[in-house]
Write a protein that holds these residues in place. Structure first.
Motif, PDB file in Angstrom:
ATOM      1  N   TYR A  79      26.001  16.228 -67.133  1.00  0.00           N
ATOM      2  CA  TYR A  79      24.676  15.092 -66.462  1.00  0.00           C
ATOM      3  C   TYR A  79      25.064  13.646 -67.138  1.00  0.00           C
ATOM      4  N   LYS A  80      24.515  12.647 -67.392  1.00  0.00           N
ATOM      5  CA  LYS A  80      24.190  11.393 -67.327  1.00  0.00           C
ATOM      6  C   LYS A  80      26.357  11.503 -67.697  1.00  0.00           C
ATOM      7  N   GLU A 115      15.101  14.867 -74.645  1.00  0.00           N
ATOM      8  CA  GLU A 115      15.118  13.313 -74.207  1.00  0.00           C
ATOM      9  C   GLU A 115      14.233  12.846 -74.764  1.00  0.00           C
ATOM     10  N   ASP A 139      10.856   3.789 -65.883  1.00  0.00           N
ATOM     11  CA  ASP A 139      10.969   5.541 -65.583  1.00  0.00           C
ATOM     12  C   ASP A 139      10.270   5.938 -64.274  1.00  0.00           C
ATOM     13  N   ASP A 190      19.739  13.195 -58.571  1.00  0.00           N
ATOM     14  CA  ASP A 190      19.694  11.417 -59.172  1.00  0.00           C
ATOM     15  C   ASP A 190      21.073  10.870 -59.749  1.00  0.00           C
ATOM     16  N   ASP A 193      20.694  10.048 -63.554  1.00  0.00           N
ATOM     17  CA  ASP A 193      21.829  10.632 -64.655  1.00  0.00           C
ATOM     18  C   ASP A 193      22.336  11.771 -64.282  1.00  0.00           C
TER      19      ASP A 193
END
Length: 300
Positions: A79-80, A115, A139, A190, A193
């Motif tokens: 993730y990310k 987050e 965002d 995404d 991300d």
């Protein structure tokens, strides 16, 4: 409720990074006497006080990421994972921005393991009965928390330009509820991300499927109704689809302590002038006039 409060929730990272890159592209950095870059903080403050003057909130809080790892990394280590380290000139400005926000008497909020979006969503959900909430960010993921009493202001190019989105506007434009945006993101994944979704399912197809079946759960129960190609794609990535929806969902139950009263703004009483001078934010002389005409609300 008479004299209902107006709460402005700000995505601190979104504003800070946008401000940094707006000046970094030109190479025109600003430094304080200690040699710390201040270009991002100056741009951040300009964004902040233009928003205050535009939305005229009675209460305000700035929400932050608290480190690069969250519970989502535990669920999906990549993730990310496509994001590099922030620029060297940016790193000292994270704490400087938070200290400057505090010097203006504005509440900073962040929770380790979550987050900023999770914090924004949780506070908005907690506060919407007491206040009309506007979330300021760049965002679009946060659009999933749109609700009665919760609007989103998306930053547009430049300073002081916003696209205000309401729950009603979202439904009219997209044909499904804001909460169903989570299912759409689960299907598409995404790239920013770095979570996968279903390979070969794009936004238009994802939205069409959610309009028709309403949720990923119901979609998975109705695979026999899909085209052979769609069914094959979803069956191949079924586990990633379920995981991606979990990663896409903004938490509305982050364990945090937040009081609307703590977020009340009264610049005339709370600005810490000595601390602002100590922080030595170059360009502050251009920032302070932005709040000179601000009339503080008397709502308690």
């Amino acid at each position: 409720m008479a004299d209902k409060r107006n709460l402005l929730l700000i995505d601190g990272m979104a504003l800070l990074f946008r401000a940094f890159y707006a000046t970094a592209a030109t190479g025109q950095f600003m430094y304080n006497d200690a040699g710390t870059p201040t270009n991002a903080v100056n741009g951040f403050l300009k964004h902040l006080f233009l928003a205050v003057n535009h939305f005229r909130p009675t209460h305000i809080a700035v929400c932050w990421d608290m480190g690069s790892k969250t519970f989502r990394n535990d669920l999906y280590p990549d993730y990310k994972g496509n994001r590099g380290a922030p620029p060297e000139e940016m790193i000292p400005q994270f704490d400087l921005a938070k200290d400057t926000v505090a010097a203006f008497g504005i509440t900073n909020v962040g929770v380790v393991g979550f987050e900023a979006d999770d914090v924004l969503g949780t506070i908005a959900n907690l506060s919407r009965e007491e206040a009309d909430v506007v979330i300021l960010t760049g965002d679009q993921d946060i659009l999933q928390v749109l609700d009665d009493g919760i609007d989103v202001a998306l930053l547009k190019k430049g300073f002081g330009n916003y696209e205000l989105v309401t729950k009603e506007m979202f439904i009219a434009e997209r044909g499904y509820e804001p909460k169903q945006f989570i299912d759409v993101k689960g299907l598409t994944g995404d790239t920013s991300d770095n979570y996968p979704g279903v390979k070969g399912i794009g936004p238009k197809t994802a939205e069409k499927l959610i309009r028709e079946f309403s949720s990923i759960d119901k979609l998975l129960q109705s695979l026999h109704l899909l085209t052979a190609t769609q069914r094959k794609k979803i069956e191949a990535d079924k586990d990633l689809l379920v995981l991606s929806k979990t990663l896409a969902e903004i938490k509305l139950d982050v364990p945090l302590s937040f009081s609307l009263q703590d977020a009340k703004i009264n610049f005339s009483d709370t600005v810490n002038v000595p601390l602002l001078k100590k922080l030595d934010i170059k360009g502050m002389s251009r920032i302070l006039p932005m709040i000179e005409d601000w009339t503080n609300s008397k709502i308690s």
